[in-house]
Design a protein around this motif. Structure first.
Motif, PDB file in Angstrom:
ATOM      1  N   ASP A 165       0.834  -1.208   0.000  1.00 24.02           N
ATOM      2  CA  ASP A 165       0.000   0.000   0.000  1.00 24.02           C
ATOM      3  C   ASP A 165       0.865   1.254   0.000  1.00 24.02           C
ATOM      4  O   ASP A 165       0.590   2.210  -0.732  1.00 24.02           O
ATOM      5  CB  ASP A 165      -0.929   0.004   1.218  1.00 24.02           C
ATOM      6  N   LEU A 166       1.910   1.254   0.818  1.00 19.23           N
ATOM      7  CA  LEU A 166       2.814   2.401   0.880  1.00 19.23           C
ATOM      8  C   LEU A 166       3.505   2.618  -0.472  1.00 19.23           C
ATOM      9  O   LEU A 166       3.649   3.755  -0.930  1.00 19.23           O
ATOM     10  CB  LEU A 166       3.848   2.187   1.991  1.00 19.23           C
ATOM     11  N   ALA A 167       3.896   1.535  -1.124  1.00 18.19           N
ATOM     12  CA  ALA A 167       4.523   1.636  -2.450  1.00 18.19           C
ATOM     13  C   ALA A 167       3.545   2.212  -3.464  1.00 18.19           C
ATOM     14  O   ALA A 167       3.917   3.043  -4.297  1.00 18.19           O
ATOM     15  CB  ALA A 167       5.018   0.261  -2.904  1.00 18.19           C
ATOM     16  N   LEU A 168       2.300   1.801  -3.379  1.00 25.69           N
ATOM     17  CA  LEU A 168       1.287   2.300  -4.315  1.00 25.69           C
ATOM     18  C   LEU A 168       1.053   3.798  -4.122  1.00 25.69           C
ATOM     19  O   LEU A 168       0.999   4.555  -5.095  1.00 25.69           O
ATOM     20  CB  LEU A 168      -0.026   1.530  -4.119  1.00 25.69           C
ATOM     21  N   VAL A 169       0.976   4.234  -2.885  1.00 24.73           N
ATOM     22  CA  VAL A 169       0.682   5.642  -2.591  1.00 24.73           C
ATOM     23  C   VAL A 169       1.876   6.542  -2.897  1.00 24.73           C
ATOM     24  O   VAL A 169       1.730   7.626  -3.460  1.00 24.73           O
ATOM     25  CB  VAL A 169       0.236   5.801  -1.111  1.00 24.73           C
TER      26      VAL A 169
END
Length: 181
Positions: A165-169
């Motif tokens: 999720d952090l990578a996506l954001v």
């Protein structure tokens, strides 16, 4: 008649690309020239002395094995720019321009060693041109991401899914996010 047969055989050898191999007479008399295969064997020893990292050495061995498979039996003095260009063009036509460029660089370095050893005077690979590489990228859709994220929740340790999720954001690579610990 004998001369005509000899000429026909020589012509066929040129047509089928066999004329560059060392002749039987040269091999018997010991006047045969250094083949590309022999040079590659010596070049691998030179590469090992350069203290190259294992992964790089494995890549070089692959490139040199490919070159050896195509041009290995040619006497090195008879390898021409056209031979190298035809070899590299096969990779370009197959859509593997990056591999063609890597093979070209390996061939250039190989022939530079041959020049340093005094076997040849010019590098036939240097006159060839790099293939133009087009970068092809593929993005995943949000639906594909959700499937991957769900699999991470199910099968991987609990801390990995939030990293996704952090990578996506943020647009960061997973390796960069792992370094944040």
């Amino acid at each position: 008649k004998r001369e005509a047969i000899t000429e026909a055989i020589s012509t066929n050898m040129v047509i089928y690309g066999l004329a560059r191999k060392a002749s039987l007479l040269d091999r018997i008399n010991g006047t045969s020239r250094v083949t590309l295969s022999e040079l590659i064997s010596r070049y691998l020893i030179i590469l090992e002395r350069r203290n190259i990292k294992p992964k790089t050495m494995t890549e070089y061995k692959g490139y040199l094995g490919t070159i050896k498979g195509y041009l290995g039996e040619y006497p090195i003095q008879q390898v021409e720019t056209k031979d190298i260009a035809v070899f590299l063009e096969q990779w370009g036509q197959a859509g593997k321009a990056t591999m063609a460029n890597k093979l070209r660089m390996a061939a250039i370095d190989l022939f530079r060693e041959a020049i340093a050893e005094g076997i040849i005077t010019q590098n036939p690979a240097e006159a060839t041109r790099n293939q133009r590489v087009t970068i092809r990228r593929e993005r995943i859709t949000l639906e594909e991401y959700d499937v991957i994220r769900d699999a991470a929740d199910t099968y991987l340790p609990a801390w990995i899914a939030p990293y996704f999720d952090l990578a996506l954001v943020t647009g960061q690579r997973l390796g960069d996010i792992q370094a944040l610990r």
